[in-house]
Design a protein around this motif. Sequence first.
Motif, mmCIF file in Angstrom:
data_model
loop_
_atom_site.group_PDB
_atom_site.id
_atom_site.type_symbol
_atom_site.label_atom_id
_atom_site.label_comp_id
_atom_site.label_asym_id
_atom_site.label_seq_id
_atom_site.Cartn_x
_atom_site.Cartn_y
_atom_site.Cartn_z
ATOM 1 N N LEU A 200 40.734 36.346 50.912
ATOM 2 C CA LEU A 200 39.875 37.405 51.142
ATOM 3 C C LEU A 200 40.118 38.536 50.502
ATOM 4 O O LEU A 200 39.336 39.079 49.788
ATOM 5 N N HIS A 201 41.537 38.945 50.664
ATOM 6 C CA HIS A 201 41.951 40.273 49.965
ATOM 7 C C HIS A 201 41.847 39.960 48.254
ATOM 8 O O HIS A 201 41.475 40.927 47.757
ATOM 9 N N ASP A 202 42.305 39.033 47.959
ATOM 10 C CA ASP A 202 42.196 38.661 46.557
ATOM 11 C C ASP A 202 40.737 38.763 46.074
ATOM 12 O O ASP A 202 40.707 39.267 44.885
ATOM 13 N N HIS A 203 39.881 38.239 46.683
ATOM 14 C CA HIS A 203 38.632 38.171 46.351
ATOM 15 C C HIS A 203 37.932 39.684 46.158
ATOM 16 O O HIS A 203 37.219 40.057 45.474
ATOM 17 N N ALA A 204 38.422 40.508 47.376
ATOM 18 C CA ALA A 204 37.867 41.803 47.363
ATOM 19 C C ALA A 204 38.295 42.748 46.275
ATOM 20 O O ALA A 204 37.689 43.439 45.552
ATOM 21 N N LEU A 205 39.653 42.236 45.755
ATOM 22 C CA LEU A 205 39.990 43.271 44.526
ATOM 23 C C LEU A 205 39.534 42.611 43.398
ATOM 24 O O LEU A 205 39.315 43.476 42.609
ATOM 25 N N ASN A 206 38.969 41.360 43.238
ATOM 26 C CA ASN A 206 38.532 40.957 41.882
ATOM 27 C C ASN A 206 37.009 41.702 41.928
ATOM 28 O O ASN A 206 36.614 42.178 40.893
ATOM 29 N N VAL A 207 36.517 41.621 43.306
ATOM 30 C CA VAL A 207 35.214 42.553 43.254
ATOM 31 C C VAL A 207 35.365 44.051 42.865
ATOM 32 O O VAL A 207 34.596 44.609 42.172
ATOM 33 N N LEU A 208 36.350 44.724 43.341
ATOM 34 C CA LEU A 208 36.681 46.083 43.148
ATOM 35 C C LEU A 208 37.056 46.297 41.659
ATOM 36 O O LEU A 208 36.658 47.267 40.834
ATOM 37 N N VAL B 251 27.951 46.372 44.554
ATOM 38 C CA VAL B 251 29.249 45.716 44.300
ATOM 39 C C VAL B 251 30.356 46.444 45.185
ATOM 40 O O VAL B 251 30.947 45.722 45.957
ATOM 41 N N PHE B 252 30.182 47.711 45.454
ATOM 42 C CA PHE B 252 31.073 48.585 46.297
ATOM 43 C C PHE B 252 30.898 48.121 47.567
ATOM 44 O O PHE B 252 31.964 47.832 48.408
ATOM 45 N N GLY B 253 29.762 47.872 48.042
ATOM 46 C CA GLY B 253 29.463 47.302 49.532
ATOM 47 C C GLY B 253 30.107 46.028 49.592
ATOM 48 O O GLY B 253 30.743 45.761 50.687
ATOM 49 N N ALA B 254 29.794 45.014 48.686
ATOM 50 C CA ALA B 254 30.530 43.640 48.663
ATOM 51 C C ALA B 254 32.188 44.025 48.898
ATOM 52 O O ALA B 254 32.831 43.081 49.522
ATOM 53 N N LEU C 150 42.656 50.283 43.361
ATOM 54 C CA LEU C 150 42.891 48.898 42.935
ATOM 55 C C LEU C 150 44.306 48.636 42.532
ATOM 56 O O LEU C 150 45.052 47.720 42.739
ATOM 57 N N ASN C 151 44.907 49.417 41.770
ATOM 58 C CA ASN C 151 46.377 49.330 41.529
ATOM 59 C C ASN C 151 47.304 49.227 42.574
ATOM 60 O O ASN C 151 48.342 48.550 42.326
ATOM 61 N N TYR C 152 47.066 50.143 43.497
ATOM 62 C CA TYR C 152 47.900 50.097 44.756
ATOM 63 C C TYR C 152 47.879 48.795 45.460
ATOM 64 O O TYR C 152 48.636 48.359 45.929
ATOM 65 N N GLN C 153 46.678 48.254 45.558
ATOM 66 C CA GLN C 153 46.384 47.119 46.575
ATOM 67 C C GLN C 153 46.744 45.804 45.704
ATOM 68 O O GLN C 153 46.861 44.606 46.305
ATOM 69 N N ARG C 154 46.698 46.005 44.364
ATOM 70 C CA ARG C 154 46.821 44.804 43.592
ATOM 71 C C ARG C 154 48.256 44.444 43.682
ATOM 72 O O ARG C 154 48.839 43.082 43.939
ATOM 73 N N TYR C 155 49.314 45.260 44.099
ATOM 74 C CA TYR C 155 50.637 45.107 44.010
ATOM 75 C C TYR C 155 51.387 45.310 45.465
ATOM 76 O O TYR C 155 52.577 45.269 45.593
ATOM 77 N N GLU C 156 50.149 45.407 46.226
ATOM 78 C CA GLU C 156 50.852 45.637 47.773
ATOM 79 C C GLU C 156 51.503 44.176 48.126
ATOM 80 O O GLU C 156 50.925 43.103 47.953
ATOM 81 N N VAL C 157 52.520 44.414 48.997
ATOM 82 C CA VAL C 157 53.073 42.986 49.345
ATOM 83 C C VAL C 157 52.993 42.886 50.732
ATOM 84 O O VAL C 157 52.598 43.655 51.706
#
Length: 189
Positions: A129-137, A101-104, A37-44
């Motif tokens: 889609l990436h932002d929505h995936a991170l919110n679900v995570l 939720v993990f599957g989503a 979550l932290n790595y992908q949240r700040y991924e450029v």
Amino acid sequence: TVGGMLDPMLLILSPMARVFLEFCFFLIRVGIQQVVLNYQRYEVGGSGFFNILDVTHFVVGFGFFMAEVAELQKANKWGGISLERYWNDGWNQMDWVIQVVFGAFWVLKSLSWAADAQTNPNHVWAEDLHDHALNVLALNSILLWLRMLEHFSIFPSLGPLVRIISLMAQDMLNFSIIFAFVILGFSSA
């Protein structure tokens, strides 16, 4: 629980050692998810691509899913607990919500990879889609941390507190539903 994956090994351990081992595996899952979550949240650069962190996250999450399936099968077999008793346990219900939720998250993450792989000049859809995936995570992380309360309930000093917190949460839910109706009524007036 992790018991479905490690049954032969867990048979020789004491009950307290089993619970401790399950807690360690659960803590590893929570830790990996927090790193992802932290790595992908700040991924450029948008949604990113398949990497070793994603593989590890998926494998560990899938392992816990298979453990839940094994526990469900054990509950269904002769001599095991009944399915009704399995589904009435709040921790099992929370486990399945976490799995859904993990599957989503993985569905949304896969869709963002697919959208990113297409020839889209600005990749806006993939980033959304990436932002929505991170919110679900992030939601899944909250559920995992709440799920960790069961592991603390085995300790004599923390067990009663976990029970009180769970009863308090049920009362708060009832109050919140009534409160929401009152607030919605006044907000629409």
